[in-house]
Enzyme design. Structure first.
Site, PDB file in Angstrom:
ATOM      1  N   CYS A  82       0.825  -1.221   0.000  1.00 24.95           N
ATOM      2  CA  CYS A  82       0.000   0.000   0.000  1.00 24.95           C
ATOM      3  C   CYS A  82       0.859   1.270   0.000  1.00 24.95           C
ATOM      4  O   CYS A  82       1.429   1.607  -1.027  1.00 24.95           O
ATOM      5  CB  CYS A  82      -1.001  -0.043   1.145  1.00 24.95           C
ATOM      6  N   ARG A 141      -7.836   2.719   1.441  1.00 26.39           N
ATOM      7  CA  ARG A 141      -7.401   3.936   0.733  1.00 26.39           C
ATOM      8  C   ARG A 141      -6.157   3.615  -0.113  1.00 26.39           C
ATOM      9  O   ARG A 141      -5.131   4.299  -0.052  1.00 26.39           O
ATOM     10  CB  ARG A 141      -7.151   5.095   1.701  1.00 26.39           C
ATOM     11  N   HIS A 185      -2.977  -5.318   1.734  1.00 28.61           N
ATOM     12  CA  HIS A 185      -2.253  -5.507   3.004  1.00 28.61           C
ATOM     13  C   HIS A 185      -2.272  -6.954   3.475  1.00 28.61           C
ATOM     14  O   HIS A 185      -3.054  -7.282   4.372  1.00 28.61           O
ATOM     15  CB  HIS A 185      -2.937  -4.688   4.103  1.00 28.61           C
ATOM     16  N   GLU A 187      -0.346  -8.248   5.460  1.00 26.56           N
ATOM     17  CA  GLU A 187       0.068  -8.233   6.877  1.00 26.56           C
ATOM     18  C   GLU A 187      -1.132  -8.116   7.817  1.00 26.56           C
ATOM     19  O   GLU A 187      -1.016  -8.344   9.011  1.00 26.56           O
ATOM     20  CB  GLU A 187       1.070  -7.099   7.134  1.00 26.56           C
TER      21      GLU A 187
HETATM   22  N1  GLN Z   1      -3.466   6.406   1.228  1.00 24.12           N
HETATM   23  C1  GLN Z   1      -2.221   6.065   1.835  1.00 24.12           C
HETATM   24  C2  GLN Z   1      -1.055   6.839   1.225  1.00 24.12           C
HETATM   25  O1  GLN Z   1      -1.223   7.651   0.393  1.00 24.12           O
HETATM   26  C3  GLN Z   1      -1.945   4.585   1.743  1.00 24.12           C
HETATM   27  C4  GLN Z   1      -2.924   3.808   2.585  1.00 24.12           C
HETATM   28  C5  GLN Z   1      -2.400   2.574   3.199  1.00 24.12           C
HETATM   29  O2  GLN Z   1      -1.200   2.303   3.251  1.00 24.12           O
HETATM   30  N2  GLN Z   1      -3.319   1.815   3.742  1.00 24.12           N
HETATM   31  O3  GLN Z   1       0.051   6.605   1.571  1.00 24.12           O
END
Ligand code: GLN
Length: 205
Positions: A82, A141, A185, A187
């Site tokens: 992410c 996100r 994720h 994890e």
């Molecule tokens: N939106 C986050 C970012 O811009 C990433 C979100 C996440 O790691 N769950 O870094």
């Protein structure tokens, strides 16, 4: 290489503990990384999920940005989930103008791509290199990959289901040389297969 490779987890912000727990299950020694000196003994590094703009700022503050970028350019195996995927990309769309990139994978990612429709999205995915059936992927996100250079291997895309909406067909897991990234994720879901894939890459490198 020693029997137990040392794998760092960038520990400036984000879900550091969850990655450390998943790595421990893969029979590696985990080293939290906050200072440049801590990069020295590593055979691999994980960049956690969290907030890429914050982590990027802290990387610069802690004088880790250039040393880490250099180690990755030099072939240190790295895995980003992410926010970690965002940092590993050569280019980010919808990022902050002052956000730093680690240039580990020649790709363009769109930050918060899933987040504009929904804050979180879950889907079962087939991931190349991971046996044993689909993996339950949790996106928070999350970014998706807009495009990759020909050297980048696409490992997973969002299936074209009705519920996927704009995410259908988007690239969400990639690998280039020994650098791996997922928009989701592993994890957080207790399925250790992606961490095993990465630690196998570490052992093979
Ligand atoms: N939106 C986050 C970012 O811009 C990433 C979100 C996440 O790691 N769950 O870094």
């Amino acid at each position: 290489m020693t029997a137990q490779p040392v794998v760092g987890v960038l520990a400036l912000q984000g879900d550091v503990r969850e990655h450390a727990a998943a790595l421990t299950e893969c029979d590696v020694r985990v080293q939290p990384v906050r200072r440049a000196e801590e990069l020295a003994g590593l055979q691999g590094i994980v960049l956690p999920g969290g907030e890429s703009t914050t982590m990027s700022r802290l990387l610069a503050t802690f004088e880790l940005l250039e040393p880490l970028k250099a180690r990755i350019a030099d072939g240190l195996p790295a895995y980003g989930s992410c926010a970690g995927m965002i940092m590993l990309a050569t280019k980010v769309l919808d990022g902050r103008p002052d956000q730093h990139q680690l240039d580990g994978i020649d790709m363009i990612v769109r930050r918060n791509a899933f987040g504009r429709q929904v804050d979180s999205f879950e889907e079962d995915l087939e991931l190349t290199g991971v046996e044993g059936g689909p993996l339950h992927a949790v996106f928070i996100r999350a970014p998706w990959v807009e495009s990759v250079s020909p050297e980048v291997e696409v490992l997973a895309t969002v299936p074209e289901t009705e519920t996927a909406g704009a995410a259908a067909g988007r690239i969400v897991a990639v690998r280039q040389r020994s650098v791996l990234a997922t928009a989701f994720h592993p994890e957080l879901t207790g399925d250790g297969r992606v961490h095993r894939l990465f630690t196998e890459m570490v052992r093979a490198s």
